[in-house]
Design a protein around this motif. Structure first.
Motif, PDB file in Angstrom:
ATOM      1  N   THR A 298       0.862  -1.180   0.000  1.00  0.00           N
ATOM      2  CA  THR A 298       0.000   0.000   0.000  1.00  0.00           C
ATOM      3  C   THR A 298       0.896   1.225   0.000  1.00  0.00           C
ATOM      4  N   VAL A 299       0.812   2.006  -1.071  1.00  0.00           N
ATOM      5  CA  VAL A 299       1.677   3.189  -1.184  1.00  0.00           C
ATOM      6  C   VAL A 299       0.838   4.434  -0.898  1.00  0.00           C
ATOM      7  N   PRO A 300       1.097   5.082   0.247  1.00  0.00           N
ATOM      8  CA  PRO A 300       0.292   6.264   0.569  1.00  0.00           C
ATOM      9  C   PRO A 300       0.628   7.430  -0.352  1.00  0.00           C
ATOM     10  N   SER A 301      -0.341   8.311  -0.568  1.00  0.00           N
ATOM     11  CA  SER A 301      -0.069   9.547  -1.316  1.00  0.00           C
ATOM     12  C   SER A 301       0.673  10.507  -0.388  1.00  0.00           C
ATOM     13  N   ASP A 302       1.046  11.673  -0.903  1.00  0.00           N
ATOM     14  CA  ASP A 302       1.696  12.678  -0.049  1.00  0.00           C
ATOM     15  C   ASP A 302       0.679  13.418   0.817  1.00  0.00           C
ATOM     16  N   ALA A 303      -0.586  13.225   0.537  1.00  0.00           N
ATOM     17  CA  ALA A 303      -1.642  13.971   1.243  1.00  0.00           C
ATOM     18  C   ALA A 303      -2.068  13.229   2.513  1.00  0.00           C
ATOM     19  N   VAL A 304      -3.000  13.801   3.280  1.00  0.00           N
ATOM     20  CA  VAL A 304      -3.450  13.149   4.519  1.00  0.00           C
ATOM     21  C   VAL A 304      -4.369  11.961   4.246  1.00  0.00           C
ATOM     22  N   LEU A 305      -4.789  11.796   3.016  1.00  0.00           N
ATOM     23  CA  LEU A 305      -5.573  10.619   2.630  1.00  0.00           C
ATOM     24  C   LEU A 305      -5.164  10.211   1.217  1.00  0.00           C
ATOM     25  N   GLY A 306      -5.554   8.969   0.830  1.00  0.00           N
ATOM     26  CA  GLY A 306      -5.201   8.484  -0.502  1.00  0.00           C
ATOM     27  C   GLY A 306      -4.053   7.500  -0.466  1.00  0.00           C
TER      28      GLY A 306
ATOM     29  N   LEU B  58     -11.512  15.397  -6.204  1.00  0.00           N
ATOM     30  CA  LEU B  58     -10.845  15.863  -4.975  1.00  0.00           C
ATOM     31  C   LEU B  58     -11.538  15.261  -3.759  1.00  0.00           C
ATOM     32  N   PHE B  59     -10.740  14.951  -2.756  1.00  0.00           N
ATOM     33  CA  PHE B  59     -11.266  14.341  -1.525  1.00  0.00           C
ATOM     34  C   PHE B  59     -10.770  15.105  -0.305  1.00  0.00           C
ATOM     35  N   VAL B  60     -11.613  15.157   0.734  1.00  0.00           N
ATOM     36  CA  VAL B  60     -11.223  15.783   2.005  1.00  0.00           C
ATOM     37  C   VAL B  60     -11.436  14.770   3.129  1.00  0.00           C
ATOM     38  N   SER B  61     -10.484  14.710   4.036  1.00  0.00           N
ATOM     39  CA  SER B  61     -10.610  13.823   5.196  1.00  0.00           C
ATOM     40  C   SER B  61     -11.443  14.479   6.292  1.00  0.00           C
ATOM     41  N   GLY B  62     -12.556  13.872   6.610  1.00  0.00           N
ATOM     42  CA  GLY B  62     -13.410  14.376   7.697  1.00  0.00           C
ATOM     43  C   GLY B  62     -12.765  14.227   9.063  1.00  0.00           C
ATOM     44  N   TYR B  63     -11.835  13.255   9.182  1.00  0.00           N
ATOM     45  CA  TYR B  63     -11.087  13.110  10.442  1.00  0.00           C
ATOM     46  C   TYR B  63     -10.172  14.315  10.634  1.00  0.00           C
TER      47      TYR B  63
ATOM     48  N   GLU C 252     -10.344  17.040  13.629  1.00  0.00           N
ATOM     49  CA  GLU C 252      -9.223  17.202  14.565  1.00  0.00           C
ATOM     50  C   GLU C 252      -8.631  18.611  14.522  1.00  0.00           C
ATOM     51  N   ALA C 253      -8.833  19.312  13.394  1.00  0.00           N
ATOM     52  CA  ALA C 253      -8.265  20.662  13.263  1.00  0.00           C
ATOM     53  C   ALA C 253      -9.205  21.757  13.759  1.00  0.00           C
ATOM     54  N   LEU C 254     -10.439  21.386  14.103  1.00  0.00           N
ATOM     55  CA  LEU C 254     -11.383  22.438  14.528  1.00  0.00           C
ATOM     56  C   LEU C 254     -10.911  23.066  15.832  1.00  0.00           C
ATOM     57  N   PRO C 255     -11.060  24.390  15.966  1.00  0.00           N
ATOM     58  CA  PRO C 255     -10.787  25.010  17.265  1.00  0.00           C
ATOM     59  C   PRO C 255     -11.693  24.358  18.324  1.00  0.00           C
ATOM     60  N   ASN C 256     -11.183  24.234  19.556  1.00  0.00           N
ATOM     61  CA  ASN C 256     -11.928  23.517  20.600  1.00  0.00           C
ATOM     62  C   ASN C 256     -13.365  23.961  20.741  1.00  0.00           C
ATOM     63  N   SER C 257     -13.591  25.277  20.727  1.00  0.00           N
ATOM     64  CA  SER C 257     -14.940  25.793  20.972  1.00  0.00           C
ATOM     65  C   SER C 257     -15.882  25.345  19.856  1.00  0.00           C
ATOM     66  N   LEU C 258     -15.394  25.372  18.637  1.00  0.00           N
ATOM     67  CA  LEU C 258     -16.220  24.978  17.492  1.00  0.00           C
ATOM     68  C   LEU C 258     -16.476  23.467  17.519  1.00  0.00           C
ATOM     69  N   ARG C 259     -15.437  22.717  17.881  1.00  0.00           N
ATOM     70  CA  ARG C 259     -15.584  21.257  17.940  1.00  0.00           C
ATOM     71  C   ARG C 259     -16.632  20.878  18.984  1.00  0.00           C
ATOM     72  N   THR C 260     -16.575  21.551  20.139  1.00  0.00           N
ATOM     73  CA  THR C 260     -17.536  21.246  21.197  1.00  0.00           C
ATOM     74  C   THR C 260     -18.944  21.637  20.747  1.00  0.00           C
ATOM     75  N   ARG C 261     -19.054  22.789  20.120  1.00  0.00           N
ATOM     76  CA  ARG C 261     -20.381  23.269  19.721  1.00  0.00           C
ATOM     77  C   ARG C 261     -21.031  22.312  18.723  1.00  0.00           C
ATOM     78  N   VAL C 262     -20.277  21.900  17.745  1.00  0.00           N
ATOM     79  CA  VAL C 262     -20.856  21.131  16.646  1.00  0.00           C
ATOM     80  C   VAL C 262     -21.062  19.659  17.034  1.00  0.00           C
TER      81      VAL C 262
ATOM     82  N   PRO D  82      -6.548  23.469   1.723  1.00  0.00           N
ATOM     83  CA  PRO D  82      -5.874  22.473   0.864  1.00  0.00           C
ATOM     84  C   PRO D  82      -5.163  21.361   1.633  1.00  0.00           C
ATOM     85  N   GLU D  83      -4.728  21.627   2.862  1.00  0.00           N
ATOM     86  CA  GLU D  83      -3.945  20.590   3.566  1.00  0.00           C
ATOM     87  C   GLU D  83      -4.770  19.366   3.972  1.00  0.00           C
ATOM     88  N   PHE D  84      -6.096  19.449   3.863  1.00  0.00           N
ATOM     89  CA  PHE D  84      -6.918  18.288   4.227  1.00  0.00           C
ATOM     90  C   PHE D  84      -7.350  17.476   3.004  1.00  0.00           C
ATOM     91  N   SER D  85      -6.831  17.830   1.825  1.00  0.00           N
ATOM     92  CA  SER D  85      -7.388  17.213   0.621  1.00  0.00           C
ATOM     93  C   SER D  85      -6.376  16.399  -0.184  1.00  0.00           C
TER      94      SER D  85
END
Ligand SMILES: O=C(O)CCC(=O)C(=O)O
Ligand SMILES: [Fe+2]
Length: 293
Positions: A14-22, A141-146, A150-160, A245-248
């Motif tokens: 399994t050869v990972p891409s340079d991105a956070v997913l793929g 194009l794909f974005v990692s929901g993880y 994980e990148a959400l500011p704490n207050s936003l993460r808690t709210r949502v 872009p860093e999540f895609s």
């Protein structure tokens, strides 16, 4: 010990891409039943990397169905006019018009979305097979929901985290009709098949136990229980982070690619950008998932 190393070295890699997913796994024959260790390699890669490409395949529609069924129950798309005539589980995506007739669904996925998030049991895996690809453009194009969660500011993460959002196919379809007059309105039967649903805005992946942001601009109409303006402001805040872009990962298709992705922790976009003189033809199946929690 030496012998063990040798046998491992010929195993699939399994050869990972340079991105956070793929990732890419070469050397698989997707037209034959998958050996248990091959299936395991693909499944592990999906858990780790969300999007997995098996290059160099040539699957008939029937073989794509058989391949997909190894991952679970297939679910035909609501737009039955784009089903493959012999295999309703196969959705034909294409910009090609032959003898005045569209070969497939032309503007599928041309907005950020997670497949079938408008169903109570949204898609687990989508499998998309490239039969004809343009020379330039036509990427997905794909974005990692993880990564976004994980990148959400704490207050936003808690709210949502405690919130739910409404997902709607009709909401998206109406906006697409406004842009593309060739899109047919939903029939009353199709409308009945896709009533609006509500899902948690953050879901826990049933296999990995990780949390992912689970809203998408394509099908998420609003947050449940918020006034429209407040809901829109919150969605916009979240998307402005999610679309960094860093999540895609960008998938540039080669003819024969079979791409499998996990919709429970990602969203994607058909990026377009190819000329009308170019042909793009893809076959797709979707594997039904479970209700998000
Ligand atoms: O054609 C593409 O690039 C992706 C379309 C899409 O959203 C899908 O197949 O789920
Ligand atoms: Fe999609």
């Amino acid at each position: 010990m030496e012998i063990e190393l040798m046998s491992e070295s010929v195993a699939l890699e399994t050869v990972p891409s340079d991105a956070v997913l793929g990732a890419e796994i070469g050397g698989v024959n997707a037209s034959a039943p998958l050996a248990p260790d091959v299936f395991q390699t693909i499944d592990d890669a999906l858990k780790e990397r969300i999007v997995v490409c098996l290059p160099g395949q040539w699957l008939s529609p029937g073989q794509l169905v058989t391949f997909g069924q190894q991952f679970g129950e297939l679910e035909p798309h609501v737009l039955s006019q784009y089903h493959h005539p012999d295999h309703p589980e196969v959705l034909v995506l294409s910009n090609v018009v032959e003898n005045g007739k569209a070969l497939g669904f032309r503007d599928a996925g041309s907005y950020w979305h997670s497949d079938l998030s408008y169903k109570d049991k949204p898609t687990k895996y989508t499998i998309l097979h490239a039969r004809e690809v343009p020379d330039v453009g036509g990427d997905t194009l794909f974005v990692s929901g993880y990564a976004v969660y994980e990148a959400l500011p704490n207050s936003l993460r808690t709210r949502v985290s405690g919130m739910r959002a409404i997902h709607s196919y009709a909401f998206r379809h109406e906006q697409m009709i406004a842009k593309n007059k060739l899109r047919a309105p939903l029939t009353s039967e199709q409308k009945r098949a896709v009533p609006d649903v509500s899902h948690p805005a953050v879901r826990t992946h049933p296999d990995t136990g990780r949390k992912a942001l689970y809203i998408n601009p394509g099908f998420t109409k609003a947050f449940d229980g918020l006034a429209p303006a407040e809901s829109k402001a919150l969605l916009d805040d979240l998307y402005s982070i999610a679309l960094r872009p860093e999540f895609s990962y960008r998938h540039n298709w080669r003819k024969g690619d079979v791409l499998i992705w996990d919709n429970r922790c990602s969203m994607h976009l058909a990026d377009g950008g190819y000329g009308e003189d170019q042909r793009r033809l893809m076959h797709r199946v979707t594997v039904r998932g479970t209700a998000p929690v």
